[in-house]
Design an enzyme around this catalytic site. Structure first.
Site, PDB file in Angstrom:
ATOM      1  CD  GLU A  44      70.741   2.864  53.381  1.00  0.00           C
ATOM      2  OE1 GLU A  44      69.852   2.270  54.028  1.00  0.00           O
ATOM      3  OE2 GLU A  44      71.959   2.702  53.597  1.00  0.00           O
ATOM      4  CB  CYS A  53      77.105   7.330  47.781  1.00  0.00           C
ATOM      5  SG  CYS A  53      77.336   5.562  47.596  1.00  0.00           S
ATOM      6  CD  GLU A  55      80.908   9.500  49.419  1.00  0.00           C
ATOM      7  OE1 GLU A  55      79.718   9.119  49.289  1.00  0.00           O
ATOM      8  OE2 GLU A  55      81.755   8.846  50.040  1.00  0.00           O
ATOM      9  CB  CYS A  86      81.641   3.285  47.027  1.00  0.00           C
ATOM     10  SG  CYS A  86      80.567   4.248  45.949  1.00  0.00           S
ATOM     11  CB  CYS A  89      81.587   8.154  45.518  1.00  0.00           C
ATOM     12  SG  CYS A  89      79.845   7.907  45.932  1.00  0.00           S
TER      13      CYS A  89
HETATM   14  N1  THU Z   1      77.692   4.927  51.121  1.00  0.00           N
HETATM   15  C1  THU Z   1      77.943   6.255  50.880  1.00  0.00           C
HETATM   16  O1  THU Z   1      77.097   7.111  51.153  1.00  0.00           O
HETATM   17  N2  THU Z   1      79.146   6.587  50.353  1.00  0.00           N
HETATM   18  C2  THU Z   1      80.110   5.696  49.992  1.00  0.00           C
HETATM   19  O2  THU Z   1      81.114   6.085  49.401  1.00  0.00           O
HETATM   20  C3  THU Z   1      79.958   4.293  50.345  1.00  0.00           C
HETATM   21  C4  THU Z   1      78.617   3.874  50.825  1.00  0.00           C
HETATM   22  C5  THU Z   1      76.388   4.560  51.675  1.00  0.00           C
HETATM   23  C6  THU Z   1      75.498   3.806  50.726  1.00  0.00           C
HETATM   24  C7  THU Z   1      74.618   3.031  51.682  1.00  0.00           C
HETATM   25  O3  THU Z   1      73.519   3.850  52.034  1.00  0.00           O
HETATM   26  C8  THU Z   1      75.483   2.815  52.915  1.00  0.00           C
HETATM   27  O4  THU Z   1      76.568   3.710  52.784  1.00  0.00           O
HETATM   28  C9  THU Z   1      76.011   1.405  53.058  1.00  0.00           C
HETATM   29  O5  THU Z   1      76.616   0.967  51.894  1.00  0.00           O
END
Ligand code: THU
Length: 135
Positions: A44, A53, A55, A86, A89
């Site tokens: 983040e 993310c 993935e 998400c 990804c």
């Molecule tokens: N996040 C992921 O790492 N992968 C996903 O497929 C969905 C969301 C992370 C992004 C963010 O840092 C946190 O989860 C909350 O959205």
């Protein structure tokens, strides 16, 4: 399919997540067709939209090391039940993976859910035939 090494790798990556804003740590492990494992964690940023993310971190690491084909994926989230990837990804995975790619969702409590990429993302965007320029 031996899932344990991928589960361990994704769990280790999850512990490296940089997620001070959401508190939602994600770890992903991608097994290449040659049997190597590449991992990613969510990273983040204080400018929230810069976040990547887990993935897509893993795919970027693998592609950067010369690997573009994958045969299995594990994603570990804190969610109950284990949460799916998400949309960004899912789209990213369709660039490098076949629809029958198995994606195992897990959480640290030991819950598991299995999907194929095609189930999670049945109609990926496609360019017209012949519209890639190499690379
Ligand atoms: N996040 C992921 O790492 N992968 C996903 O497929 C969905 C969301 C992370 C992004 C963010 O840092 C946190 O989860 C909350 O959205």
């Amino acid at each position: 399919m031996k899932w344990e090494p991928l589960l361990a790798a994704a769990g280790a990556a999850q512990r490296h997540a940089h997620c001070p804003y959401s508190g939602f740590a994600v770890g992903a492990a991608f097994e290449t067709e040659s049997g190597e494992i590449f991992v990613g964690a969510n990273v983040e940023n204080r400018s929230y939209g810069v976040t990547i993310c887990a993935e897509r971190s893993a795919v970027a690491a693998a592609v950067s090391a010369g690997h573009r084909r994958f045969r299995a994926v594990v994603i570990v989230t804190p969610s109950t039940p284990p949460g799916p990837p998400c949309g960004l990804c899912r789209e990213t995975m369709t660039e490098f993976c076949d629809p029958d790619l198995p994606i195992l969702l897990a959480n640290p409590q030991g819950e598991r859910r299995m999907f194929s990429l095609g189930e999670l993302f049945p109609e990926p965007f496609r360019l017209p035939e012949g519209e890639t320029s190499g690379g």
